[in-house]
Design an enzyme around this catalytic site. Sequence first.
Site, PDB file in Angstrom:
ATOM      1  N   GLY A   1       7.463  -2.158  -2.620  1.00 28.01           N
ATOM      2  CA  GLY A   1       8.817  -1.408  -2.666  1.00 28.01           C
ATOM      3  C   GLY A   1       9.475  -2.029  -3.239  1.00 28.01           C
TER       4      GLY A   1
ATOM      5  N   ASP B   1      18.162   6.569  -7.615  1.00 25.40           N
ATOM      6  CA  ASP B   1      17.257   5.924  -7.488  1.00 25.40           C
ATOM      7  C   ASP B   1      18.350   4.500  -6.582  1.00 25.40           C
ATOM      8  OD1 ASP B   1      14.802   6.205  -8.432  1.00 25.40           O
ATOM      9  OD2 ASP B   1      13.652   4.789  -8.306  1.00 25.40           O
TER      10      ASP B   1
ATOM     11  N   GLY C   1       0.962   0.494  -4.785  1.00 23.30           N
ATOM     12  CA  GLY C   1      -0.131   0.448  -4.641  1.00 23.30           C
ATOM     13  C   GLY C   1      -0.949   0.908  -4.934  1.00 23.30           C
ATOM     14  N   LEU C   2      -0.780   2.254  -4.103  1.00 31.69           N
ATOM     15  CA  LEU C   2      -2.154   2.978  -4.295  1.00 31.69           C
ATOM     16  C   LEU C   2      -2.672   3.273  -5.221  1.00 31.69           C
ATOM     17  CD1 LEU C   2      -4.394   4.150  -1.922  1.00 31.69           C
ATOM     18  CD2 LEU C   2      -2.443   5.560  -1.946  1.00 31.69           C
TER      19      LEU C   2
ATOM     20  N   THR D   1       0.958  -1.400   0.183  1.00 36.48           N
ATOM     21  CA  THR D   1       0.200  -0.113   0.085  1.00 36.48           C
ATOM     22  C   THR D   1       1.204   0.864   0.446  1.00 36.48           C
ATOM     23  OG1 THR D   1       0.176  -0.038   2.487  1.00 36.48           O
ATOM     24  CG2 THR D   1      -2.179  -1.166   1.233  1.00 36.48           C
ATOM     25  N   GLY D   2       2.573   1.464  -0.792  1.00 41.15           N
ATOM     26  CA  GLY D   2       3.084   2.444  -0.967  1.00 41.15           C
ATOM     27  C   GLY D   2       2.306   2.921  -2.258  1.00 41.15           C
TER      28      GLY D   2
ATOM     29  N   HIS E   1     -11.012  33.955  -3.799  1.00 40.30           N
ATOM     30  CA  HIS E   1     -12.552  33.905  -3.276  1.00 40.30           C
ATOM     31  C   HIS E   1     -13.095  33.016  -4.724  1.00 40.30           C
ATOM     32  CE1 HIS E   1     -15.563  32.412  -1.007  1.00 40.30           C
ATOM     33  NE2 HIS E   1     -16.165  33.292  -1.859  1.00 40.30           N
TER      34      HIS E   1
HETATM   35  C1  LIG Z   1       5.066   2.962 -11.164  1.00 40.40           C
HETATM   36  C2  LIG Z   1       5.736   4.045 -10.459  1.00 40.40           C
HETATM   37  C3  LIG Z   1       4.914   5.512 -10.384  1.00 40.40           C
HETATM   38  C4  LIG Z   1       6.247   6.305 -10.147  1.00 40.40           C
HETATM   39  N1  LIG Z   1       5.929   7.656 -10.490  1.00 40.40           N
HETATM   40  C5  LIG Z   1       6.410   8.622 -10.805  1.00 40.40           C
HETATM   41  C6  LIG Z   1       6.052   9.922  -9.844  1.00 40.40           C
HETATM   42  O1  LIG Z   1       4.933  10.056 -10.649  1.00 40.40           O
HETATM   43  N2  LIG Z   1       6.459  10.918  -9.275  1.00 40.40           N
HETATM   44  C7  LIG Z   1       7.669  10.975  -9.452  1.00 40.40           C
HETATM   45  O2  LIG Z   1       8.835  11.718  -9.162  1.00 40.40           O
HETATM   46  N3  LIG Z   1       8.645   9.284  -9.381  1.00 40.40           N
HETATM   47  C8  LIG Z   1       7.586   8.398  -9.703  1.00 40.40           C
HETATM   48  N4  LIG Z   1       8.249   7.742  -9.525  1.00 40.40           N
HETATM   49  C9  LIG Z   1       9.506   7.442  -9.116  1.00 40.40           C
HETATM   50  C10 LIG Z   1      10.466   7.727 -10.470  1.00 40.40           C
HETATM   51  O3  LIG Z   1      10.199   6.907 -11.733  1.00 40.40           O
HETATM   52  C11 LIG Z   1      12.050   7.517 -10.277  1.00 40.40           C
HETATM   53  O4  LIG Z   1      12.628   7.842  -8.943  1.00 40.40           O
HETATM   54  C12 LIG Z   1      13.081   7.797 -11.507  1.00 40.40           C
HETATM   55  O5  LIG Z   1      12.685   7.290 -12.531  1.00 40.40           O
HETATM   56  C13 LIG Z   1      14.572   7.181 -11.024  1.00 40.40           C
HETATM   57  O6  LIG Z   1      15.421   7.764 -12.133  1.00 40.40           O
HETATM   58  P1  LIG Z   1      16.770   6.768 -12.344  1.00 40.40           P
HETATM   59  O7  LIG Z   1      17.799   7.585 -13.415  1.00 40.40           O
HETATM   60  O8  LIG Z   1      17.429   6.529 -10.840  1.00 40.40           O
HETATM   61  O9  LIG Z   1      16.756   5.386 -12.956  1.00 40.40           O
HETATM   62  P2  LIG Z   1      16.181   4.977 -13.930  1.00 40.40           P
HETATM   63  O10 LIG Z   1      15.300   5.683 -14.872  1.00 40.40           O
HETATM   64  O11 LIG Z   1      15.279   3.669 -13.912  1.00 40.40           O
HETATM   65  O12 LIG Z   1      17.843   4.836 -14.818  1.00 40.40           O
HETATM   66  C14 LIG Z   1      18.451   3.986 -14.364  1.00 40.40           C
HETATM   67  C15 LIG Z   1      18.795   2.785 -15.705  1.00 40.40           C
HETATM   68  O13 LIG Z   1      20.261   2.020 -15.202  1.00 40.40           O
HETATM   69  C16 LIG Z   1      20.754   1.243 -16.259  1.00 40.40           C
HETATM   70  N5  LIG Z   1      21.750   0.560 -15.234  1.00 40.40           N
HETATM   71  C17 LIG Z   1      20.797  -0.667 -14.253  1.00 40.40           C
HETATM   72  N6  LIG Z   1      22.153  -1.637 -14.545  1.00 40.40           N
HETATM   73  C18 LIG Z   1      23.240  -1.129 -15.183  1.00 40.40           C
HETATM   74  C19 LIG Z   1      24.736  -1.198 -14.639  1.00 40.40           C
HETATM   75  N7  LIG Z   1      24.884  -2.719 -14.687  1.00 40.40           N
HETATM   76  N8  LIG Z   1      25.079  -1.104 -15.717  1.00 40.40           N
HETATM   77  C20 LIG Z   1      25.385  -0.062 -16.917  1.00 40.40           C
HETATM   78  N9  LIG Z   1      23.461   0.699 -16.343  1.00 40.40           N
HETATM   79  C21 LIG Z   1      22.755   0.067 -15.929  1.00 40.40           C
HETATM   80  C22 LIG Z   1      19.048   0.509 -16.778  1.00 40.40           C
HETATM   81  O14 LIG Z   1      18.942  -0.006 -18.161  1.00 40.40           O
HETATM   82  C23 LIG Z   1      18.376   2.231 -16.597  1.00 40.40           C
HETATM   83  O15 LIG Z   1      18.135   2.634 -18.171  1.00 40.40           O
HETATM   84  C24 LIG Z   1       7.626   5.653 -10.219  1.00 40.40           C
HETATM   85  C25 LIG Z   1       7.971   5.034 -10.102  1.00 40.40           C
HETATM   86  C26 LIG Z   1       7.127   4.023 -10.645  1.00 40.40           C
HETATM   87  C27 LIG Z   1       7.762   3.076 -10.528  1.00 40.40           C
HETATM   88  N1  LIG Z   2       3.246  10.195  -7.342  1.00 38.43           N
HETATM   89  C1  LIG Z   2       4.972   9.608  -7.839  1.00 38.43           C
HETATM   90  O1  LIG Z   2       5.651   9.962  -6.435  1.00 38.43           O
HETATM   91  C2  LIG Z   2       5.430   7.726  -6.886  1.00 38.43           C
HETATM   92  C3  LIG Z   2       4.586   7.093  -7.430  1.00 38.43           C
HETATM   93  C4  LIG Z   2       4.596   6.277  -7.347  1.00 38.43           C
HETATM   94  C5  LIG Z   2       6.255   5.496  -6.930  1.00 38.43           C
HETATM   95  N2  LIG Z   2       6.943   6.508  -6.702  1.00 38.43           N
HETATM   96  C6  LIG Z   2       7.761   6.356  -5.895  1.00 38.43           C
HETATM   97  O2  LIG Z   2       8.937   4.993  -6.072  1.00 38.43           O
HETATM   98  C7  LIG Z   2       8.686   4.580  -4.634  1.00 38.43           C
HETATM   99  C8  LIG Z   2       8.701   2.638  -4.764  1.00 38.43           C
HETATM  100  O3  LIG Z   2       7.141   2.418  -4.271  1.00 38.43           O
HETATM  101  P1  LIG Z   2       7.074   1.898  -3.608  1.00 38.43           P
HETATM  102  O4  LIG Z   2       5.127   1.497  -3.540  1.00 38.43           O
HETATM  103  O5  LIG Z   2       6.949   0.245  -3.883  1.00 38.43           O
HETATM  104  O6  LIG Z   2       7.263   1.218  -2.472  1.00 38.43           O
HETATM  105  P2  LIG Z   2       7.187   1.698  -1.140  1.00 38.43           P
HETATM  106  O7  LIG Z   2       8.336   1.356  -0.658  1.00 38.43           O
HETATM  107  O8  LIG Z   2       6.563   3.714  -0.987  1.00 38.43           O
HETATM  108  O9  LIG Z   2       5.428   0.747  -0.431  1.00 38.43           O
HETATM  109  C9  LIG Z   2       6.281  -0.212   0.152  1.00 38.43           C
HETATM  110  C10 LIG Z   2       4.340  -0.670   0.327  1.00 38.43           C
HETATM  111  O10 LIG Z   2       5.046  -2.626   0.638  1.00 38.43           O
HETATM  112  C11 LIG Z   2       4.482  -2.810   1.641  1.00 38.43           C
HETATM  113  N3  LIG Z   2       4.654  -4.773   2.016  1.00 38.43           N
HETATM  114  C12 LIG Z   2       6.659  -4.482   2.156  1.00 38.43           C
HETATM  115  N4  LIG Z   2       6.412  -5.922   1.876  1.00 38.43           N
HETATM  116  C13 LIG Z   2       5.123  -6.514   2.116  1.00 38.43           C
HETATM  117  C14 LIG Z   2       4.590  -7.826   2.071  1.00 38.43           C
HETATM  118  N5  LIG Z   2       5.718  -8.635   2.004  1.00 38.43           N
HETATM  119  N6  LIG Z   2       3.330  -7.678   1.907  1.00 38.43           N
HETATM  120  C15 LIG Z   2       2.559  -6.361   2.127  1.00 38.43           C
HETATM  121  N7  LIG Z   2       3.247  -5.396   2.067  1.00 38.43           N
HETATM  122  C16 LIG Z   2       4.326  -5.214   2.107  1.00 38.43           C
HETATM  123  C17 LIG Z   2       5.528  -1.736   2.894  1.00 38.43           C
HETATM  124  O11 LIG Z   2       5.014  -1.877   4.320  1.00 38.43           O
HETATM  125  C18 LIG Z   2       4.978  -0.067   1.576  1.00 38.43           C
HETATM  126  O12 LIG Z   2       3.646  -0.368   2.523  1.00 38.43           O
HETATM  127  C19 LIG Z   2       8.202   5.125  -3.902  1.00 38.43           C
HETATM  128  O13 LIG Z   2       8.870   5.158  -2.450  1.00 38.43           O
HETATM  129  C20 LIG Z   2       8.468   6.307  -4.477  1.00 38.43           C
HETATM  130  O14 LIG Z   2       9.209   7.481  -4.363  1.00 38.43           O
HETATM  131  C21 LIG Z   2       6.169   7.660  -6.385  1.00 38.43           C
END
Ligand SMILES: Cc1cc2nc3c(=O)[nH]c(=O)nc-3n(C[C@H](O)[C@H](O)[C@H](O)COP(=O)(O)OP(=O)(O)OC[C@H]3O[C@@H](n4cnc5c(N)ncnc54)[C@H](O)[C@@H]3O)c2cc1C
Ligand SMILES: NC(=O)c1ccc[n+]([C@@H]2O[C@H](COP(=O)([O-])OP(=O)(O)OC[C@H]3O[C@@H](n4cnc5c(N)ncnc54)[C@H](O)[C@@H]3O)[C@@H](O)[C@H]2O)c1
Length: 481
Positions: free
Chosen positions: A272, A314, A188-189, A184-185, A448
């Site tokens: 997560g 990340d 999930g939400l 429910t992070g 307003h």
């Molecule tokens: C479903 C979801 C929704 C999200 N929504 C939001 C949102 O609404 N707002 C927000 O701010 N954030 C959101 N996030 C988080 C955000 O997307 C990430 O924080 C961000 O994209 C991370 O960027 P990055 O450059 O660290 O990683 P990435 O964009 O994943 O880049 C990492 C790169 O490293 C490469 N790589 C991996 N291992 C190696 C290696 N050994 N050698 C060379 N290259 C390698 C990969 O191929 C990839 O291209 C969301 C994430 C998810 C999963």
């Molecule tokens: N709108 C946004 O900005 C946005 C949207 C999506 C993701 N993200 C980023 O991506 C990151 C990762 O998101 P996420 O939702 O995967 O991670 P999260 O860490 O936010 O949430 C993971 C949730 O899963 C629970 N959990 C872990 N193990 C479990 C189990 N075995 N059974 C049930 N629940 C379990 C944890 O307690 C936690 O509540 C976020 O921290 C956020 O920074 C951002």
Amino acid sequence: MTPVRDVDVAILGAGSAGLSAYRAAREHTDRVLLIDPGPLGTTCARVGCMPSKLLIAAAEAAHAVDDATRFGIDVQGVRIDGARVMARVRAERDRFVGFVLDDIERIAPDHRLDGVARFLDPHHLQVDGPGGALTVRADRMVIATGSRPRLPPEWRSALGDRLIVNDDVFDWQDLPRSVAVVGTGAIGLELAQALHLLGVRVRLLGRGPTVGPLSDPALAALAASHFDATLPLQRDATVQRVERLGDEVAVHWRSASGTQSEHFDVLLAAIGRRPNTDALGFEHTGLDCDADGVPLRDPTTMRIGHSHIFIAGDAGDDRPLLHEASDEGLIAGHNAGRYPDVQAGRRRTPLAVVFCEPQIAMAGRSHRELTAAGTRFATGTVSFENQGRSRVIGRNVGALHVYGERGTRRLLGAEMLGPAAEHLGHLLAWSIGRGETVDEALAQPFYHPVIEEGVRTALRQLRQALDRPEPAPCEGCAPGD
Ligand SMILES: Cc1cc2nc3c(=O)[nH]c(=O)nc-3n(C[C@H](O)[C@H](O)[C@H](O)COP(=O)(O)OP(=O)(O)OC[C@H]3O[C@@H](n4cnc5c(N)ncnc54)[C@H](O)[C@@H]3O)c2cc1C
Ligand SMILES: NC(=O)c1ccc[n+]([C@@H]2O[C@H](COP(=O)([O-])OP(=O)(O)OC[C@H]3O[C@@H](n4cnc5c(N)ncnc54)[C@H](O)[C@@H]3O)[C@@H](O)[C@H]2O)c1
């Protein structure tokens, strides 16, 4: 013998952080190499921020139709065409990814390398790509390898391709009939609610009392009761066993109400993410890592210890958000480029938004951080239940809490669940970032009738709370109570 490329700066990962690092490093040297095995296009555009918001946009449209009846508008014959919903998600997603790919195409070919990098020693990488292995020697490195979903191995072996993660959702050709969403992070939400509003049978399973990231106990409780009432949610579930039964998955969980089982098309794991640092061969670098194997870095320079290696996005496992990844990449890239002249970069006021309905926003320091630090603060609150504009548009759910420092009267942070939280969160983060006092924030204009008037109510309450003498400390009372 393995061929060797020699560069000033090697960047591992061409995601949002890596691309930002590349642009910054290029300002200092032409000898930069950006290494990535693909798929290129960034997590944000391919499988993260953008496609999730596209799915949510479709869900909001469906919800608006459902909700129209409260305004006396009955809509007949509504049908959600899952194939068309997903076609738009994929098409728009591909468009966003296309822009990133165009940017990468513009990078000189001799600055790019297709392959997976890992350390041989602090200055040498082995890169395994389509043409075989290559050794890269670099004076400085930026690790920007992103993160991936955590997956219990026993779920993978039990469910095979019926265990899915966010990446899989955005390639669907049609909406499934049913999905168990575990976690429910934020992910999930957002995804569980969107699928629920799009008519998919969903069960959202969490393992704790809270839903989403709110740390203020009163707001966390409000969010929990709101989502309990509006989502098929089990907050206290421990998934005990999962099994594949033909084309279905059976999920068995235990909660306060006993042991339950339900069948779904797929199980979406949103429990997560973990940094992609475990296979980088840090054991060959002498870098200090935390218990999760993530190297310890200075959050203002992105430098790992006293080394020539920087980590951003990340991969650093700190603030896993898009704008933070870009900022961190920029700082790491500049520092790697001009090394050994390492400088602290600008970190912004923390800001996070979850795009559920109602939205969640957190700006500045959280209630948990303020309390843990023993900060002397007061809280101003507003409920949106009777807030004028929120009621007018029928979105009068949630509350905002603003935190101000006793003595200085400076705004420190805010948390909220409610309408237009993405916008109010920005206003508050900007105000906090400018170091404004509650009185300065209240001196700004408020039109307003707008939802921002709710912010004014909370600020006025905070001003009153700061004007009153601080309550005597009592056992069990947290600061700000
Ligand atoms: C479903 C979801 C929704 C999200 N929504 C939001 C949102 O609404 N707002 C927000 O701010 N954030 C959101 N996030 C988080 C955000 O997307 C990430 O924080 C961000 O994209 C991370 O960027 P990055 O450059 O660290 O990683 P990435 O964009 O994943 O880049 C990492 C790169 O490293 C490469 N790589 C991996 N291992 C190696 C290696 N050994 N050698 C060379 N290259 C390698 C990969 O191929 C990839 O291209 C969301 C994430 C998810 C999963
Ligand atoms: N709108 C946004 O900005 C946005 C949207 C999506 C993701 N993200 C980023 O991506 C990151 C990762 O998101 P996420 O939702 O995967 O991670 P999260 O860490 O936010 O949430 C993971 C949730 O899963 C629970 N959990 C872990 N193990 C479990 C189990 N075995 N059974 C049930 N629940 C379990 C944890 O307690 C936690 O509540 C976020 O921290 C956020 O920074 C951002």
